[in-house]
Design a protein around this motif. Sequence first.
Motif, PDB file in Angstrom:
ATOM      1  N   LEU A  84       0.733  -1.162  -0.041  1.00 47.93           N
ATOM      2  CA  LEU A  84       0.181   0.016   0.070  1.00 47.93           C
ATOM      3  C   LEU A  84       0.920   1.278  -0.084  1.00 47.93           C
ATOM      4  N   ALA A  85       1.939   1.021   0.547  1.00 44.56           N
ATOM      5  CA  ALA A  85       2.982   2.324   0.661  1.00 44.56           C
ATOM      6  C   ALA A  85       3.362   2.651  -0.791  1.00 44.56           C
ATOM      7  N   LEU A 131      -1.891   8.066  -6.634  1.00 45.32           N
ATOM      8  CA  LEU A 131      -2.800   9.019  -6.334  1.00 45.32           C
ATOM      9  C   LEU A 131      -2.498  10.296  -7.212  1.00 45.32           C
ATOM     10  N   ALA A 132      -1.024  10.442  -7.281  1.00 49.30           N
ATOM     11  CA  ALA A 132      -0.382  11.504  -8.186  1.00 49.30           C
ATOM     12  C   ALA A 132      -0.262  11.206  -9.449  1.00 49.30           C
ATOM     13  N   LEU A 133      -0.423  10.153  -9.931  1.00 51.07           N
ATOM     14  CA  LEU A 133      -0.266   9.771 -11.343  1.00 51.07           C
ATOM     15  C   LEU A 133      -0.852  10.765 -12.355  1.00 51.07           C
ATOM     16  N   GLY A 174      -0.548  -1.855  -8.452  1.00 46.29           N
ATOM     17  CA  GLY A 174      -0.574  -0.700  -7.993  1.00 46.29           C
ATOM     18  C   GLY A 174       0.950  -0.098  -7.381  1.00 46.29           C
ATOM     19  N   ALA A 175       1.602  -1.173  -6.758  1.00 42.99           N
ATOM     20  CA  ALA A 175       2.902  -0.764  -6.356  1.00 42.99           C
ATOM     21  C   ALA A 175       3.837  -0.310  -7.467  1.00 42.99           C
ATOM     22  N   SER A 176       3.787  -1.226  -8.581  1.00 44.82           N
ATOM     23  CA  SER A 176       4.501  -0.975  -9.633  1.00 44.82           C
ATOM     24  C   SER A 176       4.051   0.412 -10.416  1.00 44.82           C
ATOM     25  N   PHE A 177       2.877   0.768 -10.388  1.00 45.37           N
ATOM     26  CA  PHE A 177       2.458   2.156 -10.993  1.00 45.37           C
ATOM     27  C   PHE A 177       3.227   3.216 -10.011  1.00 45.37           C
ATOM     28  N   GLY A 178       3.170   2.860  -8.618  1.00 46.82           N
ATOM     29  CA  GLY A 178       3.541   3.853  -7.706  1.00 46.82           C
ATOM     30  C   GLY A 178       5.121   4.232  -8.115  1.00 46.82           C
TER      31      GLY A 178
END
Length: 707
Positions: free
Chosen positions: A366-367, A373-375, A546-550
């Motif tokens: 999650l971190a 959210l800023a993508l 989601g983590a990879s996108f982050g």
Amino acid sequence: MRSNLYRLGRYAARRPWVVIGAWLVIAALVVAASGAFGKKLEESFGAPGVDSQYATDLLSAAGADQAGLTAQVVVTPYDEQATLADPELQAALTKLRATAASLPHVLSASDPVISPDGRVGLVRLQYPVLDQLEPSDLEQLKTLTAVDSPLRIELGGDLFYAFEEGPTGLSEAIGLFAAMIVLLLAFGSIIAMGLPIGMAVFGLALSISSLSLVTYLVDLPSWAPILGSMIGLGVGIDYALIIVTRHREFLARGMDVEESVGQAVATAGRAVLFAGGTVVIAILGLVVAGVPFMTAGGIAISLIVLTMVLASLTLLPAFLGLAGHWINRLRVRRVRSAPGLGWQRWGGHVSRHAVAYAVGATVLLLALAAPVLALRVGTPDDGALPVQRTERRAYDLVAAGFGAGSNGPLVIAIDVSRDAGVVQPLYDAVRADRGIASVAPPEVNTAAGVATLIAVPTTGPQDGATMTTVERLRGEVFPSVLRGSPAKAHVGGQTATLADVGAKVNDRLPWFIGAVILLSVVLLTVVFRSIVVPLKAALMNLLSIGASFGVMVMVFQWGWGADLIGLETTLPILPFIPMFMFAVVFGLSMDYEVFLLSRIREEYVRTGDNTASTIHGIATTGRVITSAALIMIAVFASFSLADDPTAKMFGLGLATAVLIDATVVRLVLVPALMKLLGDANWWLPARFGRRTADQSSTPHRERVVAR
């Protein structure tokens, strides 16, 4: 199914030359047909139903030159004290313009535009629409840089975006070399290492060659072979690694070669079949996006993955049969085929501390996913390319001389067939907008009823303010001028087109994610005869994606570690990458899920002990999953070193996703959750269970096949 795969594997091992010969004949026919009849792959980034596409269609129907591609010839004096007002330099620029205008397919060459400081000159070349052009047109354009001139000549524009392909050969070579090292360490044998590499390279060459024939059925984008090579090479070697590992285990138990190959294909081959099926389902889910070039790209990649699956189930067993017991020869180190005690201890450790590991892994994912959210999606312009590229140098010169917006002009198409009087008011309104730096005089085709405005924004193509300007033109400026008039105005051009595609993709993304997850859950429910396992797999895959996108946001938008991959500036994420990344990553992450859970399921069916089965699955697959992940990471990460920002995004994103999935998810979160859920992992409604019953799941059937 298992018995059919068993017979297929035994046949390929018993008749290796028949199978190999059949593949060679097919390859020869495909390569010959491709060379004789293959069509070129297209380059298109449009999408039906968006405003920019309406602009393109309007200009194309009117036969307007602005419907096609453009190129920019940018010059500056070598003498840092000189300006283009110098008569000699003026003459050189006039001669250069005439040479450029004479190039094949150039419809027009604008008069040179000189920057206010007199140091930069710009000539815009207008080309026809994409389907009338060839890659050779770009090569002809590049010959201008070889002209003997006192001017430094740089080139850029749409033509490069359409046809310039970054050198991927080096990336593929680096990926292959790294894969060879990993396989050599995993197998300890040169022959065992060579078989997966040989099969993957053969399958990739065959499938890439076939794409020019597939274009008779659907127009494939020209970038499909690049992305397809990245994915095909990774999955091909991975699938072969899984089967070869199982084959060597059976040989170590004393089985003869044919029996061992048959059992390897019946067990590991089943995992490969369903893993490949999940990849194909996920990628074909791109049809939900409603964007033709993405759908076509998905078809091309799916074809490559299918070829790798077929080669793994037929060609590889033939190689194994031909190699016989020589597969363990030419050793460079001794590797035990038995399950590793280290992995077994790790599985037991995680099971004993399941709550702590489940919570810790979830918090970590999650971190890492939080930056999503800023993508920000946008158009990475030529300013993101290395300074060694002429497009980057042209971009810098234009930005310095005329402003960043000159690198991404907006093409405004106006239907004036029923009201030609709106052209001047619209021109004045657009020119007065705060986001527009300049507007060229309108070009009106009275016969076709179409007028064209070329507007230069004050901001660059990848700047979010540019799309704000486009939205304001569409939502405020045009309606205020055209209110009560039958005339219609649309904003086109490359910048607006990619932004529109991004908006459409974002609108369809929830439907796409839902469709892919639903189909994958159904497939895994049939495979594992469980509802809980597929749902849990889908949720964990969403976390790893989601983590990879982050991580992509951290690197490309925030610049963290950008120097490590040669990124010279921050940039937004290309609009279609999130959906493509989801399709590919979701499919690939299911590979390890299927492989790991297949081993756990086999042991659970045999013993009925969920915890022991989970530990056994980790012990027997830990080394393979780690080796397979290292291969994938090496192949994908090598593409992050390419010059093209798009290749960097895909390479880094895929490498990160596989790293997270094969470590945090498969070796920590999966065993922890399997322990916590216990026998509930294998719950399936009785009615559905009867309909999907597979006798090969019973201990009795396994003993028959393993006779």
